[in-house]
Design an enzyme around this catalytic site. Structure first.
Site, PDB file in Angstrom:
ATOM      1  CG  ASN A 269      69.322  39.960  69.927  1.00  0.00           C
ATOM      2  OD1 ASN A 269      70.420  39.791  69.395  1.00  0.00           O
ATOM      3  ND2 ASN A 269      68.884  39.195  70.878  1.00  0.00           N
ATOM      4  CB  CYS A 271      72.403  39.529  74.313  1.00  0.00           C
ATOM      5  SG  CYS A 271      71.494  40.204  75.713  1.00  0.00           S
ATOM      6  CD  GLU A 273      70.825  36.762  71.784  1.00  0.00           C
ATOM      7  OE1 GLU A 273      71.724  37.610  71.947  1.00  0.00           O
ATOM      8  OE2 GLU A 273      69.786  36.742  72.462  1.00  0.00           O
TER       9      GLU A 273
HETATM   10  P1  ADP Z   1      65.758  35.259  78.937  1.00  0.00           P
HETATM   11  O1  ADP Z   1      66.616  34.289  79.693  1.00  0.00           O
HETATM   12  O2  ADP Z   1      65.057  36.240  79.844  1.00  0.00           O
HETATM   13  O3  ADP Z   1      64.793  34.626  78.002  1.00  0.00           O
HETATM   14  P2  ADP Z   1      68.183  36.073  77.511  1.00  0.00           P
HETATM   15  O4  ADP Z   1      69.136  36.426  78.606  1.00  0.00           O
HETATM   16  O5  ADP Z   1      68.370  34.762  76.827  1.00  0.00           O
HETATM   17  O6  ADP Z   1      66.675  36.211  78.046  1.00  0.00           O
HETATM   18  O7  ADP Z   1      68.236  37.215  76.429  1.00  0.00           O
HETATM   19  C1  ADP Z   1      67.685  36.993  75.144  1.00  0.00           C
HETATM   20  C2  ADP Z   1      67.278  38.277  74.525  1.00  0.00           C
HETATM   21  O8  ADP Z   1      66.173  38.809  75.237  1.00  0.00           O
HETATM   22  C3  ADP Z   1      68.303  39.393  74.564  1.00  0.00           C
HETATM   23  O9  ADP Z   1      69.283  39.318  73.587  1.00  0.00           O
HETATM   24  C4  ADP Z   1      67.390  40.577  74.345  1.00  0.00           C
HETATM   25  O10 ADP Z   1      67.020  40.695  72.999  1.00  0.00           O
HETATM   26  C5  ADP Z   1      66.197  40.211  75.180  1.00  0.00           C
HETATM   27  N1  ADP Z   1      66.305  40.752  76.549  1.00  0.00           N
HETATM   28  C6  ADP Z   1      66.995  40.257  77.584  1.00  0.00           C
HETATM   29  N2  ADP Z   1      66.866  41.032  78.689  1.00  0.00           N
HETATM   30  C7  ADP Z   1      66.075  42.049  78.348  1.00  0.00           C
HETATM   31  C8  ADP Z   1      65.548  43.202  79.016  1.00  0.00           C
HETATM   32  N3  ADP Z   1      65.827  43.493  80.276  1.00  0.00           N
HETATM   33  N4  ADP Z   1      64.773  44.027  78.306  1.00  0.00           N
HETATM   34  C9  ADP Z   1      64.477  43.768  77.040  1.00  0.00           C
HETATM   35  N5  ADP Z   1      64.920  42.711  76.361  1.00  0.00           N
HETATM   36  C10 ADP Z   1      65.710  41.865  76.980  1.00  0.00           C
END
Ligand code: ADP
Length: 571
Positions: A269, A271, A273
């Site tokens: 995905n 980021c 992970e």
């Molecule tokens: P959150 O804190 O908003 O739940 P994270 O920062 O933990 O999100 O990111 C987890 C995953 O969510 C990322 O690896 C990605 O797959 C998805 N993600 C994060 N930001 C976005 C975004 N702006 N648009 C789409 N997917 C996102």
């Protein structure tokens, strides 16, 4: 509810349900109730009405106490018409016009619903290869990445959450050099993180300073050779330049592929992970470790009983999400319900260490990371086995490595360490497994007023020990570290270390410690000082490789014009 003003602002802007005029029709408690109810509903056919109410209340309590939070799409969409609850998707890209544009369309549908997408461009024929049907030549993976990027730009998610993508190219693809340098200019391909898909063969060739083969993805034939060390040096140079590309170790992702019969893992995905099969999605959730510390006779300890209870409930929650989720495509529905992967991880790790008086950059912290994460991994598996007894194993169990081991799991994977970019703001804790970014910083608010934000754990100690003053906090914010402030006791300086007080080595050691007990992968940025050299970057990559990390991302302070967090600067 113990929720910060900052968290309320974030929730109001993006998470709380609104009416057609844009006014919020729920408060944070209402949001958690909506989510708890929608997710508990998956148990309807298994329990009595009374038990269902209890499950809903348990889910509600662990979210509203900020002990566990599911990923953003679940908070935003559960119990609402869209109903798409996963953060992570991987889509295949076939080597045909239909395939490429099918994938762009599918990505747009996913972005609209708040999910992020990862792709491997490795199957696309290289630039200059012939196109049979037209007699023309192909434009290659990087040019198509730009089309994906433009489509993402156009589909802004609900006005605020712009789509995020991961683009991966195998290191043995003939266009690899163009890919490695495609984000040299940071204003290019801005909706993608890019990573080079590294193979063991390539790393061996780097070590031996040898040539390695480039492979034409259509034929599997050798299409040229490059010197591995030289290619690696360009990757290092580009990462030093502005943090991109990162690297991911493809063979390692596939070594841990628990359903190899279903296909090969070629991407993660956005980021990094969550490695997934094509058309697979995964929902994540994070436990707030800062709330897992108990104080016994003034001596703080990890509260393993509480942690265990929350892990079990969290696994139940995330498993339910799979059933109530509305998937954007039938193929995704099929794959995701088939493997039932979930990704339970942590946030507030640095805060937990501060509460336990353990410096992040210490062997004690690394040892504790292993202990805490192995506990979470083993309890989450036990919880998944227990769920399987009641609700059955995941449907593709017979195609998994677990069938030979006779481990009857309900979920093909249970653990992932997400960045928790927004979740950590909602919970008011340090993000993921990252060190503290700052002890205090200055936020500009309306009318040019300045607001000093201070890490709450530090503030408490500063007040207790009598060295708190607004002036000191301002000076700390300007300097970006508490090192060298004579009014702060040495013992406190040692514990409250920030990302830049920590040498890159410790960043990697911490990532490796968590990775050791994580089914999927770990999101972590190894922060380097502005003065860091290319050799420092090289060392980080090599260290991550040697310690079994699944990938690594670095960021050298100040190496991009636009950076999300600044130290020593008034924001
Ligand atoms: P959150 O804190 O908003 O739940 P994270 O920062 O933990 O999100 O990111 C987890 C995953 O969510 C990322 O690896 C990605 O797959 C998805 N993600 C994060 N930001 C976005 C975004 N702006 N648009 C789409 N997917 C996102």
């Amino acid at each position: 509810m113990n929720i910060t003003e900052n968290a309320i602002r974030v929730l109001e802007k993006r998470y709380l349900a609104k009416d057609e005029n844009g006014s919020c029709i729920e408060d944070p408690a209402g949001m958690f109730r909506r989510v708890a109810k929608a997710v508990a509903a998956a148990d309807k056919e298994y329990v009595s009405e009374e038990e269902l109410k209890e499950i809903e209340q348990e889910f509600y309590n662990m979210m509203s106490n900020l002990e566990f939070l599911p990923n953003s799409p679940t908070l935003m969409n559960a119990g609402r018409p869209l109903g798409q609850l996963s953060a992570c998707f991987v889509l295949p890209i076939e080597d045909s016009m239909e395939g490429i544009f099918e994938s762009i369309k599918n990505a747009a549908l996913i972005h609209k619903s708040g999910g992020g997408t990862g792709f491997s461009f490795s199957r696309l024929r290289p630039k200059g290869a012939s196109v049979n049907s037209t007699g023309g030549v192909a434009s290659g993976p990087v040019s198509f990445m730009k089309v994906f990027n433009a489509a993402t730009e156009a589909v802004k998610q609900g006005g605020t959450r712009r789509g995020a993508n991961m683009g991966i190219l195998r290191v043995d693809h003939p266009d690899i050099m163009e890919f490695i340098t495609c984000k040299r200019d940071n204003s290019e391909i801005t909706n993608f993180n890019i990573s080079v898909g590294i193979t063991e063969e390539f790393m061996n060739a780097v070590e031996n300073d040898e040539e390695y083969n480039l492979i034409d993805p259509r034929t599997g034939e050798v299409a040229g050779t490059l010197n591995a060390k030289k290619v690696f040096d360009v990757i290092v140079d580009m990462a030093w330049n502005n943090g991109e590309p990162g690297i991911i170790f493809l063979d390692r992702l596939n070594k841990d592929n628990v359903t190899p019969e279903l296909g090969e893992i070629e991407s993660t995905n956005p980021c990094g992970e969550q490695p997934l099969l094509p058309y697979e999605a995964c929902n994540l959730g994070s436990i707030n470790l800062s709330s897992m510390v108990k104080d016994i006779d003034n001596s703080p300890e990890v509260d393993y009983d509480k942690l265990k209870t929350v892990v079990w409930k969290a696994v139940h929650f995330l498993d339910n999400v799979i059933d109530v989720n509305k998937y954007p495509l039938p193929e995704i529905d099929e794959m995701t319900r088939g493997t039932r992967k979930i990704g339970l991880g942590v946030m507030g790790w640095a805060d937990m260490l501060c509460k336990l008086n353990i410096p992040y950059n210490s062997q004690e912290a690394v040892d504790l990371a292993e202990k805490v994460m192995s506990f979470i991994q083993s309890e989450s598996r036990k919880a998944s086995i227990k769920l399987a007894e009641k609700k059955g194993v995941f449907p593709y169990y017979d195609k998994s490595i677990y069938k030979d081991k006779d481990i009857k799991l309900r979920n093909a994977t249970t653990t992932t360490i997400a960045p928790t970019g927004t979740l950590s703001i909602i919970a008011g804790v340090s993000s993921g497994i990252e060190p503290l970014f700052a002890i205090s910083y200055i936020r500009n608010v309306m009318d040019n007023d300045e607001l000093i934000e201070v890490n709450p754990i530090f503030k408490k100690i500063a007040l207790e020990e009598g060295f708190y003053s607004d002036d000191l906090m301002k000076r700390i914010a300007k300097k970006g570290t508490i090192k060298g402030f004579s009014e702060i006791p040495e013992s406190v300086q040692k514990i409250f270390v920030t990302a830049h007080d920590i040498t890159p080595d410790w960043h990697v050691k911490m990532q490796a410690a968590f990775q050791k007990y994580t089914d999927n992968a770990v999101s972590k940025t190894v922060n380097l000082a502005n003065q860091a050299t290319r050799e420092d970057v090289y060392d980080v990559f090599w260290h991550a490789y040697k310690t079994n990390c699944k990938g690594v991302t670095i960021y050298r302070d100040g190496s991009r014009d636009m950076q999300v967090l600044n130290i020593g600067k008034v924001k």
